[in-house]
Write a protein that holds these residues in place. Structure first.
Motif, PDB file in Angstrom:
ATOM      1  N   MET A   1       0.854  -1.165   0.000  1.00 32.35           N
ATOM      2  CA  MET A   1       0.000   0.000   0.000  1.00 32.35           C
ATOM      3  C   MET A   1       0.904   1.233   0.000  1.00 32.35           C
ATOM      4  SD  MET A   1      -2.980   1.008   2.708  1.00 32.35           S
ATOM      5  CE  MET A   1      -4.414   0.715   1.715  1.00 32.35           C
ATOM      6  N   GLU A   2       0.389   2.326  -0.583  1.00 34.80           N
ATOM      7  CA  GLU A   2       1.151   3.572  -0.628  1.00 34.80           C
ATOM      8  C   GLU A   2       0.451   4.644   0.193  1.00 34.80           C
ATOM      9  OE1 GLU A   2       3.080   5.221  -4.332  1.00 34.80           O
ATOM     10  OE2 GLU A   2       1.423   6.630  -4.067  1.00 34.80           O
ATOM     11  N   CYS A   3       1.219   5.330   1.013  1.00 35.85           N
ATOM     12  CA  CYS A   3       0.676   6.421   1.820  1.00 35.85           C
ATOM     13  C   CYS A   3       0.317   7.592   0.889  1.00 35.85           C
ATOM     14  CB  CYS A   3       1.704   6.874   2.852  1.00 35.85           C
ATOM     15  SG  CYS A   3       1.188   8.347   3.775  1.00 35.85           S
ATOM     16  N   PRO A   4      -0.909   8.119   0.978  1.00 34.14           N
ATOM     17  CA  PRO A   4      -1.282   9.250   0.124  1.00 34.14           C
ATOM     18  C   PRO A   4      -0.581  10.553   0.502  1.00 34.14           C
ATOM     19  CG  PRO A   4      -3.087   8.694   1.600  1.00 34.14           C
ATOM     20  CD  PRO A   4      -2.028   7.657   1.796  1.00 34.14           C
ATOM     21  N   THR A   5       0.021  10.618   1.682  1.00 36.01           N
ATOM     22  CA  THR A   5       0.705  11.837   2.111  1.00 36.01           C
ATOM     23  C   THR A   5       2.176  11.839   1.702  1.00 36.01           C
ATOM     24  OG1 THR A   5      -0.799  12.052   3.988  1.00 36.01           O
ATOM     25  CG2 THR A   5       1.258  13.301   4.100  1.00 36.01           C
ATOM     26  N   CYS A   6       2.924  10.784   2.076  1.00 36.47           N
ATOM     27  CA  CYS A   6       4.370  10.771   1.815  1.00 36.47           C
ATOM     28  C   CYS A   6       4.773   9.816   0.687  1.00 36.47           C
ATOM     29  CB  CYS A   6       5.136  10.434   3.092  1.00 36.47           C
ATOM     30  SG  CYS A   6       4.947   8.716   3.651  1.00 36.47           S
ATOM     31  N   GLN A   7       3.832   9.069   0.136  1.00 34.50           N
ATOM     32  CA  GLN A   7       4.040   8.117  -0.958  1.00 34.50           C
ATOM     33  C   GLN A   7       4.982   6.961  -0.614  1.00 34.50           C
ATOM     34  OE1 GLN A   7       4.042  11.648  -1.906  1.00 34.50           O
ATOM     35  NE2 GLN A   7       1.888  11.197  -2.179  1.00 34.50           N
ATOM     36  N   SER A   8       5.228   6.709   0.660  1.00 39.56           N
ATOM     37  CA  SER A   8       6.052   5.557   1.032  1.00 39.56           C
ATOM     38  C   SER A   8       5.218   4.286   0.906  1.00 39.56           C
ATOM     39  CB  SER A   8       6.591   5.700   2.455  1.00 39.56           C
ATOM     40  OG  SER A   8       5.532   5.651   3.381  1.00 39.56           O
ATOM     41  N   GLN A   9       5.885   3.181   0.576  1.00 39.19           N
ATOM     42  CA  GLN A   9       5.232   1.884   0.478  1.00 39.19           C
ATOM     43  C   GLN A   9       5.318   1.200   1.840  1.00 39.19           C
ATOM     44  OE1 GLN A   9       3.756   0.485  -2.298  1.00 39.19           O
ATOM     45  NE2 GLN A   9       4.087   2.423  -3.357  1.00 39.19           N
ATOM     46  N   PHE A  10       4.235   0.560   2.264  1.00 38.92           N
ATOM     47  CA  PHE A  10       4.232  -0.121   3.547  1.00 38.92           C
ATOM     48  C   PHE A  10       3.212  -1.238   3.522  1.00 38.92           C
ATOM     49  CE2 PHE A  10       1.069   3.159   3.753  1.00 38.92           C
ATOM     50  CZ  PHE A  10       0.007   2.567   4.409  1.00 38.92           C
ATOM     51  N   HIS A  11       3.323  -2.150   4.471  1.00 41.37           N
ATOM     52  CA  HIS A  11       2.361  -3.239   4.620  1.00 41.37           C
ATOM     53  C   HIS A  11       1.131  -2.704   5.351  1.00 41.37           C
ATOM     54  CE1 HIS A  11       0.786  -7.252   5.049  1.00 41.37           C
ATOM     55  NE2 HIS A  11       0.632  -7.053   6.345  1.00 41.37           N
ATOM     56  N   SER A  12      -0.015  -2.892   4.742  1.00 37.93           N
ATOM     57  CA  SER A  12      -1.269  -2.398   5.311  1.00 37.93           C
ATOM     58  C   SER A  12      -1.589  -3.097   6.630  1.00 37.93           C
ATOM     59  CB  SER A  12      -2.399  -2.639   4.314  1.00 37.93           C
ATOM     60  OG  SER A  12      -3.630  -2.358   4.895  1.00 37.93           O
ATOM     61  N   ASN A  13      -1.990  -2.309   7.618  1.00 35.92           N
ATOM     62  CA  ASN A  13      -2.439  -2.825   8.909  1.00 35.92           C
ATOM     63  C   ASN A  13      -3.686  -2.039   9.323  1.00 35.92           C
ATOM     64  OD1 ASN A  13      -2.484  -4.333  11.234  1.00 35.92           O
ATOM     65  ND2 ASN A  13      -1.068  -3.000  12.318  1.00 35.92           N
ATOM     66  N   MET A  14      -4.640  -1.965   8.398  1.00 37.19           N
ATOM     67  CA  MET A  14      -5.830  -1.147   8.586  1.00 37.19           C
ATOM     68  C   MET A  14      -6.779  -1.721   9.636  1.00 37.19           C
ATOM     69  SD  MET A  14      -5.840   1.425   6.541  1.00 37.19           S
ATOM     70  CE  MET A  14      -6.151   2.099   4.944  1.00 37.19           C
ATOM     71  N   ARG A  15      -7.553  -0.835  10.191  1.00 37.33           N
ATOM     72  CA  ARG A  15      -8.721  -1.190  11.005  1.00 37.33           C
ATOM     73  C   ARG A  15      -9.916  -0.604  10.265  1.00 37.33           C
ATOM     74  NH1 ARG A  15      -6.753  -0.145  17.177  1.00 37.33           N
ATOM     75  NH2 ARG A  15      -4.996  -1.568  17.047  1.00 37.33           N
ATOM     76  N   ASN A  16     -11.098  -1.141  10.547  1.00 34.32           N
ATOM     77  CA  ASN A  16     -12.270  -0.572   9.892  1.00 34.32           C
ATOM     78  C   ASN A  16     -13.463  -0.589  10.827  1.00 34.32           C
ATOM     79  OD1 ASN A  16     -13.183  -3.223   9.846  1.00 34.32           O
ATOM     80  ND2 ASN A  16     -13.216  -3.408   7.629  1.00 34.32           N
ATOM     81  N   THR A  17     -14.456   0.191  10.430  1.00 38.49           N
ATOM     82  CA  THR A  17     -15.700   0.226  11.188  1.00 38.49           C
ATOM     83  C   THR A  17     -16.848   0.489  10.226  1.00 38.49           C
ATOM     84  OG1 THR A  17     -16.810   1.141  13.131  1.00 38.49           O
ATOM     85  CG2 THR A  17     -15.564   2.688  11.783  1.00 38.49           C
ATOM     86  N   LEU A  18     -17.984  -0.112  10.516  1.00 39.36           N
ATOM     87  CA  LEU A  18     -19.189   0.105   9.723  1.00 39.36           C
ATOM     88  C   LEU A  18     -19.763   1.463  10.076  1.00 39.36           C
ATOM     89  CD1 LEU A  18     -21.460  -0.965   7.851  1.00 39.36           C
ATOM     90  CD2 LEU A  18     -22.491  -1.969   9.885  1.00 39.36           C
ATOM     91  N   VAL A  19     -19.984   2.301   9.062  1.00 38.09           N
ATOM     92  CA  VAL A  19     -20.518   3.635   9.282  1.00 38.09           C
ATOM     93  C   VAL A  19     -22.042   3.638   9.160  1.00 38.09           C
ATOM     94  CG1 VAL A  19     -20.538   6.007   8.411  1.00 38.09           C
ATOM     95  CG2 VAL A  19     -18.420   4.710   8.444  1.00 38.09           C
ATOM     96  N   GLY A  20     -22.552   2.893   8.211  1.00 42.10           N
ATOM     97  CA  GLY A  20     -24.000   2.863   7.979  1.00 42.10           C
ATOM     98  C   GLY A  20     -24.285   2.323   6.594  1.00 42.10           C
ATOM     99  N   LYS A  21     -25.475   2.601   6.103  1.00 44.05           N
ATOM    100  CA  LYS A  21     -25.887   2.145   4.772  1.00 44.05           C
ATOM    101  C   LYS A  21     -26.260   3.345   3.920  1.00 44.05           C
ATOM    102  CE  LYS A  21     -27.408  -2.407   6.138  1.00 44.05           C
ATOM    103  NZ  LYS A  21     -27.012  -3.416   5.182  1.00 44.05           N
ATOM    104  N   ASN A  22     -26.000   3.223   2.610  1.00 46.76           N
ATOM    105  CA  ASN A  22     -26.360   4.297   1.690  1.00 46.76           C
ATOM    106  C   ASN A  22     -27.766   4.052   1.137  1.00 46.76           C
ATOM    107  OD1 ASN A  22     -26.049   2.343  -0.297  1.00 46.76           O
ATOM    108  ND2 ASN A  22     -24.101   3.141  -1.024  1.00 46.76           N
ATOM    109  N   LYS A  23     -28.194   4.872   0.175  1.00 49.41           N
ATOM    110  CA  LYS A  23     -29.545   4.752  -0.377  1.00 49.41           C
ATOM    111  C   LYS A  23     -29.768   3.439  -1.110  1.00 49.41           C
ATOM    112  CE  LYS A  23     -30.794   9.559  -0.767  1.00 49.41           C
ATOM    113  NZ  LYS A  23     -31.292  10.616  -1.642  1.00 49.41           N
ATOM    114  N   ARG A  24     -28.686   2.812  -1.577  1.00 45.96           N
ATOM    115  CA  ARG A  24     -28.792   1.517  -2.260  1.00 45.96           C
ATOM    116  C   ARG A  24     -28.745   0.365  -1.265  1.00 45.96           C
ATOM    117  NH1 ARG A  24     -25.014   4.318  -4.642  1.00 45.96           N
ATOM    118  NH2 ARG A  24     -23.356   2.870  -4.122  1.00 45.96           N
TER     119      ARG A  24
END
Length: 72
Positions: free
Chosen positions: A1-24
């Protein structure tokens, strides 16, 4: 994955959360982590395509990353 700020490449270690549902009625998730190089936040949005209520945070395929405007 590439950081959108500094463009360095790194191994992703993301966390996520459900925000809700859209109109679809698709579940919307926010993914986040801190860049290990520049210590800036990396934030992305992903839409579930099959109505999932859980998505693996390590699966960043089709993740739309938010990009910060560069200050001059």
């Amino acid at each position: 994955m590439e950081c959108p700020t500094c463009q360095s490449q790194f191994h992703s270690n993301m966390r996520n959360t459900l925000v809700g549902k859209n109109k679809r009625n698709a579940s919307i998730f926010v993914y986040f982590q801190i860049c290990p190089e520049c210590d800036e936040p990396i934030i992305g949005i992903k839409e579930a395509t099959r109505g999932e209520v859980y998505m693996n945070p390590n699966n960043t395929e089709d993740l739309s990353l938010l990009r910060k405007e560069q200050r001059r």
